[in-house]
Design an enzyme around this catalytic site. Structure first.
Site, PDB file in Angstrom:
ATOM      1  CB  SER A 133      -0.963  -0.040   1.187  1.00 48.21           C
ATOM      2  OG  SER A 133      -1.975   0.928   1.073  1.00 48.21           O
TER       3      SER A 133
ATOM      4  CD  GLU B 247      -5.695  -4.087  -3.956  1.00 45.11           C
ATOM      5  OE1 GLU B 247      -5.816  -3.568  -2.838  1.00 45.11           O
ATOM      6  OE2 GLU B 247      -4.640  -4.594  -4.366  1.00 45.11           O
TER       7      GLU B 247
ATOM      8  CG  HIS C 258      -5.783  -2.432   0.345  1.00 47.69           C
ATOM      9  ND1 HIS C 258      -5.023  -2.138  -0.756  1.00 47.69           N
ATOM     10  CD2 HIS C 258      -5.224  -1.745   1.378  1.00 47.69           C
ATOM     11  CE1 HIS C 258      -4.053  -1.305  -0.410  1.00 47.69           C
ATOM     12  NE2 HIS C 258      -4.150  -1.058   0.880  1.00 47.69           N
TER      13      HIS C 258
END
Length: 479
Positions: free
Chosen positions: A195, A321, A419
């Site tokens: 991320s 995600e 995610h």
């Protein structure tokens, strides 16, 4: 560390005293730059040289951040203390010898607002031992302290842009100069991020003079995208200064701000909507600013220029995600088709209608919210990852793509392959006590073994074990 004895590693002017047991050796809380406090609060990391005997037996501060309650299914760790004196790193190694093992430097994620290099779910010592690698986890500044763009109102001599990214570079320089004493090979460094950590690593492709600091990169949900325009970042900084009552140019007032006031103000000026935060140019969010000084060019331009053609690259994303933001209630339901089109237009203003029609044909009968989720998952993560890999390939580089598709059984699979779900598997930390979503799924342990083996193989040889992304546009699916 139960049953531990002391262990020393000597490098340059310092002897680092850590701890070891059957799991290997760990050296914790090593300072790699001057404390970024008082007059150094918004400056680039200042050089620091360790001398003499250095206590490396305990963790130091993680970066200041607002800690929020986490759901029961979230990854679990021991926790961490935070403070501004946070430019430290942790080293995990099978042995502090002359083994010259592959080195993996892990940059944590947290939306550019949080995260820590310790006290999280990661099984650092186990990963280093099982893979026979040296793992380095640096702490870096986040939030306003790391990424508030103040250069236009306070001048670049006082407030540097992209301070959190510059911290990562300083940590990599420490690795280059010292890691051989900890059993690592300074000429074989792989940077791994998730991320915001991955976005920060990808930004290095646009920075001069860093190519020799690492050989390979493994990007998880953070490709060479999400760059913020300076004028947009400056407008956000103006909103922040209004919140804290500091006039532009008043350096003394800025330095005197209480940490709690900084954290409170940044929470008020930042957006929570995933699309607003990640649309081209950035909106009300922290991230990497294309300032032309700390970041000399767009990372894709850096890749296209060929400076990194000999660097191995893996870029991955999770299939669902965006599901995380909807499942946690951070994203609102989409009321109607015009609202959905407006969301898509943030990314594709020239053909939003065509994008939606294509989605409707691919997955007929879904809700407006479901279509937005699919679109954002692809527009923010998948599509930029593929552009990153394609640009690398066009310049002569070799890269590898993967899509993560593992869905936890929790509540009938409502979280999807969301995610961040790949990181516990890539770093072999998916045991149920660390990653509760893996509980009850016997296949999870095998998946963690396979994915972490791919990372170890990539760090050692540059080959993760599947076909490269090029003319055939091959994408590896996990599982």
């Amino acid at each position: 560390m139960t049953g531990s004895t002391v262990v020393d590693a000597s490098s340059r002017e310092a002897t680092y005293r850590g701890l070891k047991n059957d799991a290997g050796a760990r050296f914790l809380g090593i300072r790699y730059a001057e404390p970024p406090i008082r007059h150094l609060r918004f400056k680039p990391p200042a050089p620091y040289e360790n001398h003499g005997l250095v206590d490396a037996s305990r963790h130091r501060f993680a970066p200041p951040q607002t800690l929020h309650p986490r759901p029961d299914w979230a990854p679990r760790g021991a926790g961490f203390e935070t403070g501004e004196d946070c430019l430290n790193l942790n080293v995990y190694t099978p042995a502090a010898d002359d083994g010259r093992r592959p080195v993996i430097v892990h940059a944590f994620g947290g939306g550019f607002q949080g995260g820590s290099a310790h006290g999280t779910f990661h099984d650092e010592a186990g990963f280093a031992r099982r893979g026979n690698v040296v793992l380095v986890r640096p702490n870096m500044r986040v939030g306003a302290l790391g990424f508030l763009h103040l250069g236009e109102v306070f001048g670049p001599d006082y407030a540097a842009a992209n301070r959190g990214m510059l911290d990562l570079i300083a940590a990599l320089e420490w690795v280059r100069d010292n890691i051989a004493a900890f059993g690592g090979d300074p000429d074989n460094v792989t940077v791994v991020g998730m991320s915001s950590g991955s976005f920060t690593i990808a930004a290095l492709f646009g920075v001069d003079g860093v190519a020799d600091l690492y050989r390979r990169a493994w990007l998880m949900s953070g490709p060479a995208s999400r760059l913020i325009a300076p004028e947009t970042a400056t407008a956000l900084a103006a909103d922040f200064l209004d919140q804290v009552g500091v006039q532009p140019g008043n350096v003394e007032a800025l330095q005197a701000l209480a940490l709690d006031d900084i954290l409170a103000a940044q929470g008020k000026v930042l957006a929570t909507h995933l699309g607003e935060r990640n649309a081209q140019g950035g909106r009300r969010t922290f991230g990497i600013v294309l300032d032309g000084a700390s970041l000399q060019r767009h990372p894709l331009e850096g890749l296209a220029g060929g400076q990194f053609r000999y660097h191995g690259l893996v870029a991955g994303w999770s299939r669902d995600e965006a599901r995380m933001w909807y499942a946690s209630g951070m994203m609102p339901e989409v009321a109607d088709r015009p609202a959905l089109l407006a969301s898509i237009e943030r990314f594709r203003p020239e053909d939003a209608e065509r994008q939606l029609v294509s989605l409707e044909a691919e997955e007929p009968g879904l809700s407006y919210t479901a279509y937005e989720e699919i679109f954002l998952s692809r527009a923010i993560y998948r599509d930029p990852a593929l552009r990153t890999l394609a640009t690398h390939a066009e310049s002569g580089g070799i890269g590898f793509a993967y899509e993560f598709r593992w869905v936890p059984k929790f509540e009938g699979g409502r979280l999807g392959a969301a995610h961040g779900f790949d990181e516990p598997f890539v770093l072999d930390s998916a045991s149920p006590e660390r990653f509760p979503l893996a509980d009850g799924d016997p296949a999870a342990a095998c998946l963690a073994t396979d994915m972490s083996a791919a990372l170890i193989r990539f760090a050692a040889t540059g080959e993760p074990g599947w076909q490269s992304y090029g003319a055939g546009a091959f994408i590896r699916h996990w599982p």
